[in-house]
Design an enzyme around this catalytic site. Structure first.
Site, PDB file in Angstrom:
ATOM      1  N   GLN A 130       0.836  -1.202   0.000  1.00 33.89           N
ATOM      2  CA  GLN A 130       0.000   0.000   0.000  1.00 33.89           C
ATOM      3  C   GLN A 130       0.870   1.251   0.000  1.00 33.89           C
ATOM      4  OE1 GLN A 130      -1.705   1.303   3.949  1.00 33.89           O
ATOM      5  NE2 GLN A 130      -3.508   0.377   3.032  1.00 33.89           N
ATOM      6  N   HIS A 145      -0.097  -4.191   3.394  1.00 32.30           N
ATOM      7  CA  HIS A 145      -1.502  -4.236   3.818  1.00 32.30           C
ATOM      8  C   HIS A 145      -1.820  -5.649   4.289  1.00 32.30           C
ATOM      9  CE1 HIS A 145      -6.055  -3.366   2.941  1.00 32.30           C
ATOM     10  NE2 HIS A 145      -5.879  -4.130   3.977  1.00 32.30           N
ATOM     11  N   PHE A 168      -4.417  -3.458  13.536  1.00 28.71           N
ATOM     12  CA  PHE A 168      -4.353  -3.776  12.108  1.00 28.71           C
ATOM     13  C   PHE A 168      -3.800  -5.195  11.908  1.00 28.71           C
ATOM     14  CE2 PHE A 168      -2.246  -2.286   7.858  1.00 28.71           C
ATOM     15  CZ  PHE A 168      -3.311  -2.774   7.124  1.00 28.71           C
ATOM     16  N   HIS A 197      -6.388  -7.730  12.902  1.00 27.59           N
ATOM     17  CA  HIS A 197      -7.439  -7.835  11.885  1.00 27.59           C
ATOM     18  C   HIS A 197      -6.961  -8.710  10.716  1.00 27.59           C
ATOM     19  CE1 HIS A 197     -10.480  -6.640   8.916  1.00 27.59           C
ATOM     20  NE2 HIS A 197      -9.474  -6.452   8.091  1.00 27.59           N
ATOM     21  N   GLU A 198      -5.736  -8.431  10.253  1.00 26.08           N
ATOM     22  CA  GLU A 198      -5.218  -9.178   9.096  1.00 26.08           C
ATOM     23  C   GLU A 198      -5.016 -10.651   9.433  1.00 26.08           C
ATOM     24  OE1 GLU A 198      -4.731  -8.052   5.817  1.00 26.08           O
ATOM     25  OE2 GLU A 198      -5.949  -6.420   6.595  1.00 26.08           O
ATOM     26  N   LYS A 225      -8.659 -12.251   9.798  1.00 28.42           N
ATOM     27  CA  LYS A 225      -9.415 -12.366   8.542  1.00 28.42           C
ATOM     28  C   LYS A 225      -8.706 -13.243   7.513  1.00 28.42           C
ATOM     29  CE  LYS A 225     -11.634  -9.613   4.934  1.00 28.42           C
ATOM     30  NZ  LYS A 225     -11.970  -8.259   4.472  1.00 28.42           N
ATOM     31  N   HIS A 226      -7.402 -13.062   7.380  1.00 32.59           N
ATOM     32  CA  HIS A 226      -6.685 -13.755   6.291  1.00 32.59           C
ATOM     33  C   HIS A 226      -5.719 -14.836   6.818  1.00 32.59           C
ATOM     34  CE1 HIS A 226      -8.185 -10.685   3.506  1.00 32.59           C
ATOM     35  NE2 HIS A 226      -7.803  -9.774   4.386  1.00 32.59           N
TER      36      HIS A 226
HETATM   37  P1  AMP Z   1      -9.003  -6.237   4.582  1.00 36.46           P
HETATM   38  O1  AMP Z   1     -10.179  -6.429   5.530  1.00 36.46           O
HETATM   39  O2  AMP Z   1      -7.846  -7.125   4.872  1.00 36.46           O
HETATM   40  O3  AMP Z   1      -9.423  -6.216   3.157  1.00 36.46           O
HETATM   41  O4  AMP Z   1      -8.468  -4.770   4.883  1.00 36.46           O
HETATM   42  C1  AMP Z   1      -9.325  -3.682   4.867  1.00 36.46           C
HETATM   43  C2  AMP Z   1      -9.280  -3.018   6.204  1.00 36.46           C
HETATM   44  O5  AMP Z   1      -7.938  -2.655   6.496  1.00 36.46           O
HETATM   45  C3  AMP Z   1     -10.096  -1.723   6.216  1.00 36.46           C
HETATM   46  O6  AMP Z   1     -10.777  -1.656   7.457  1.00 36.46           O
HETATM   47  C4  AMP Z   1      -9.022  -0.655   6.136  1.00 36.46           C
HETATM   48  O7  AMP Z   1      -9.420   0.542   6.736  1.00 36.46           O
HETATM   49  C5  AMP Z   1      -7.898  -1.308   6.890  1.00 36.46           C
HETATM   50  N1  AMP Z   1      -6.605  -0.768   6.511  1.00 36.46           N
HETATM   51  C6  AMP Z   1      -6.067  -0.735   5.288  1.00 36.46           C
HETATM   52  N2  AMP Z   1      -4.853  -0.156   5.327  1.00 36.46           N
HETATM   53  C7  AMP Z   1      -4.641   0.186   6.611  1.00 36.46           C
HETATM   54  C8  AMP Z   1      -3.563   0.808   7.283  1.00 36.46           C
HETATM   55  N3  AMP Z   1      -2.451   1.197   6.645  1.00 36.46           N
HETATM   56  N4  AMP Z   1      -3.692   0.982   8.611  1.00 36.46           N
HETATM   57  C9  AMP Z   1      -4.795   0.560   9.278  1.00 36.46           C
HETATM   58  N5  AMP Z   1      -5.834  -0.026   8.711  1.00 36.46           N
HETATM   59  C10 AMP Z   1      -5.755  -0.218   7.368  1.00 36.46           C
END
Ligand code: AMP
Length: 227
Positions: A35, A62, A112, A115-116, A119-120
């Site tokens: 990103q 990302h 972050f 979350h990653e 989800k993944h």
């Molecule tokens: P994904 O769910 O993996 O497709 O990622 C999308 C989510 O990641 C969204 O909520 C974005 O706001 C968040 N996101 C993407 N880039 C960033 C970043 N650099 N920092 C924090 N959140 C991010």
């Protein structure tokens, strides 16, 4: 009278072989998604720097996303396998440098990453455990210098407009593989280079040609904003 019972007999093996949970089938490859932080921030949405300060003006991670060859992808595969910062303590410094969060508020740096992973990452845990997953993403990031590749082709993050085809060919010339470009819109609605996805083998080790055709949402000319 006999027909329903024959149908039931035929269906029984299917019923008992169906997975009782949503166990994902094996994935085919990863998208490694990088990103441009300037584009994440240069939108109408808010952007906050991490407590450690403004990240370096370079492409950051990302995510590393398992994908199927038909273009679909699994998500949120194992809620039991929670993100555990203690498993990746030795990677934290590198994660802060190359996988910074720009979300607001910047209260917890690991939101972050969590979350990653959930989800993944949990969808590739048969291949990569948590440490291996984050380690693989960092190793791939170290292999790919997108900013250098673009700058070598005269494409700079200066707010100028550049040809999407030139961006793709600069990345292909440097990495040997075709990227998939992703664009978003700046505060004024202009389309800008937001993400670059590269395809990676299912071990998370090597770049490969994408098994699915990569449809970009970028127009023919895109802005490359400053950060
Ligand atoms: P994904 O769910 O993996 O497709 O990622 C999308 C989510 O990641 C969204 O909520 C974005 O706001 C968040 N996101 C993407 N880039 C960033 C970043 N650099 N920092 C924090 N959140 C991010």
């Amino acid at each position: 009278m006999r027909q329903p019972s024959i149908m039931l007999l035929l269906l029984l093996p299917l019923l008992f072989s169906a997975p009782s949970t949503s166990t994902p089938r094996d994935f085919d490859f990863f998208y490694f998604v990088l990103q441009w932080p300037g584009s994440f921030c240069d939108t109408k949405k808010s952007c906050c720097y991490p407590a450690t300060g403004k990240p370096t003006a370079d492409f950051s991670i990302h995510g590393l996303w398992p994908n199927y060859a038909d273009g679909s992808y699994p998500s949120n595969c194992d809620r039991q396998n929670a993100y555990d910062a203690s498993q990746i303590a030795d990677l934290m410094e590198s994660l802060r440098s190359h996988w910074p969060s720009l979300a607001c508020p910047s209260d917890d740096e690991s939101t972050f990453w969590k979350h990653e992973w959930q989800k993944h990452g949990t969808c590739s845990e048969s291949v990569l455990d948590q440490h291996a997953y984050f380690g693989a993403a960092l190793r791939l990031r170290a292999q790919i210098n997108l900013l250098q590749a673009l700058q070598d082709a005269g494409i700079k993050p200066d707010g100028g407009l550049y040809s999407s085809a030139d961006i793709s060919s600069a990345i292909r010339n440097s990495t040997g593989f075709e990227p998939k470009l992703g664009c978003n819109a700046d505060g004024g609605g202009n389309r800008q280079l937001y993400e670059v996805s590269m395809c990676v083998d299912a071990k998370g080790e090597r770049l490969i040609e994408c098994p699915v055709s990569s449809i970009s949402n970028c127009p023919s000319r895109v802005e490359f904003p400053q950060f």
